[in-house]
Motif scaffolding. Sequence first.
Motif, mmCIF file in Angstrom:
data_model
loop_
_atom_site.group_PDB
_atom_site.id
_atom_site.type_symbol
_atom_site.label_atom_id
_atom_site.label_comp_id
_atom_site.label_asym_id
_atom_site.label_seq_id
_atom_site.Cartn_x
_atom_site.Cartn_y
_atom_site.Cartn_z
ATOM 1 N N ASN A 52 0.836 -1.195 0.000
ATOM 2 C CA ASN A 52 0.000 0.000 0.000
ATOM 3 C C ASN A 52 0.870 1.244 0.000
ATOM 4 N N CYS A 53 0.461 2.234 -0.758
ATOM 5 C CA CYS A 53 1.218 3.481 -0.833
ATOM 6 C C CYS A 53 0.731 4.430 0.246
ATOM 7 N N GLY A 54 1.552 4.595 1.278
ATOM 8 C CA GLY A 54 1.281 5.592 2.298
ATOM 9 C C GLY A 54 1.910 6.912 1.904
ATOM 10 N N SER A 55 2.428 7.639 2.870
ATOM 11 C CA SER A 55 3.092 8.911 2.609
ATOM 12 C C SER A 55 3.741 9.384 3.891
ATOM 13 N N VAL A 56 4.809 10.167 3.742
ATOM 14 C CA VAL A 56 5.357 10.793 4.941
ATOM 15 C C VAL A 56 4.310 11.690 5.612
ATOM 16 N N SER A 57 3.337 12.166 4.833
ATOM 17 C CA SER A 57 2.287 13.011 5.408
ATOM 18 C C SER A 57 1.398 12.248 6.379
ATOM 19 N N GLY A 58 1.441 10.926 6.326
ATOM 20 C CA GLY A 58 0.718 10.131 7.307
ATOM 21 C C GLY A 58 1.417 10.085 8.646
ATOM 22 N N ARG A 101 1.371 -11.260 3.083
ATOM 23 C CA ARG A 101 2.166 -10.199 3.681
ATOM 24 C C ARG A 101 1.584 -8.846 3.282
ATOM 25 N N ALA A 102 1.585 -7.882 4.201
ATOM 26 C CA ALA A 102 1.095 -6.543 3.900
ATOM 27 C C ALA A 102 2.082 -5.522 4.448
ATOM 28 N N ASN A 103 2.549 -4.661 3.581
ATOM 29 C CA ASN A 103 3.484 -3.604 3.955
ATOM 30 C C ASN A 103 3.094 -2.308 3.242
ATOM 31 N N SER A 104 3.543 -1.207 3.770
ATOM 32 C CA SER A 104 3.301 0.076 3.118
ATOM 33 C C SER A 104 4.620 0.761 2.796
ATOM 34 N N ILE A 105 4.585 1.580 1.779
ATOM 35 C CA ILE A 105 5.697 2.442 1.404
ATOM 36 C C ILE A 105 5.239 3.876 1.610
ATOM 37 N N SER A 106 6.036 4.671 2.298
ATOM 38 C CA SER A 106 5.695 6.073 2.524
ATOM 39 C C SER A 106 6.702 6.961 1.800
ATOM 40 N N PRO A 107 6.387 7.351 0.568
ATOM 41 C CA PRO A 107 7.309 8.224 -0.164
ATOM 42 C C PRO A 107 7.327 9.628 0.432
#
Length: 254
Positions: free
Chosen positions: A140-146, A182-188
Amino acid sequence: MPNRLNEKVAVVTGIGSGMGRAAALLFAAEGAQVVGCDLNEENSRTTVAEIIASGGSAVSLQPCNPSEPDEALALIDLAYRSYGQVDVLYNNAASVHFAPIEDMSIEMWRATMRGELDIVFNLCKAAWPYLRQRGGSIINCGSVSGKMAYEVLPAIAHSAGKGGVIAMTRQLAAEGGKYGIRANSISPGLVRTGATARRIDDPDWFAPMKRKLMLNGQVGTPEDVAYCALYLASNEAKWVTGADFAVDGGTTAW
């Protein structure tokens, strides 16, 4: 190590441009059969054509807005009809409204929640039965804003949406582990795309953003994010779940 995604079917949203396009091209180059979607019909078809011309395999659904449950189901159905399985779900696409709270209408708020939370939920829900069959990887695409606030980015809705994506990912990891999901997020952090280029090229706006970038103020590229997604999609990450990966030039460590 070539062919890191050999024999995997990867669903990637937002393949028409930016980070979604970069991931689709990279996944295909590493052996995945790619199932993409985008609201922009021409751009989506262009990405698929480029994959096929390079010897890869891809199909796409366009226009497609997975924040609508029926369209999310249609995308996953296309993957299963085309390739008989789903191994990777990369929830890259999102839509968002930026405004400070005094200017954020309830319509803008709700549209952002649909475009950042519903879109992830709908696709995970649709893909879950297929992922249960073989295990697999949700990215899932997160964000540093999260996780933090920017001085010049009025992101109250975006922050809430991406914070929710990061939290949702942890829960998906907890519920999916027994099935090998497996579930992971990336926070660009700040990545140069067609949507951000004008802001980045504005020195007044970029100056406070640049101060948060440890690597000499260098912004990211879509490929920087795609390589992290490639790792999480591959068997190299078989013992990695429930994690959030900051691909942000050091922004959240500053």
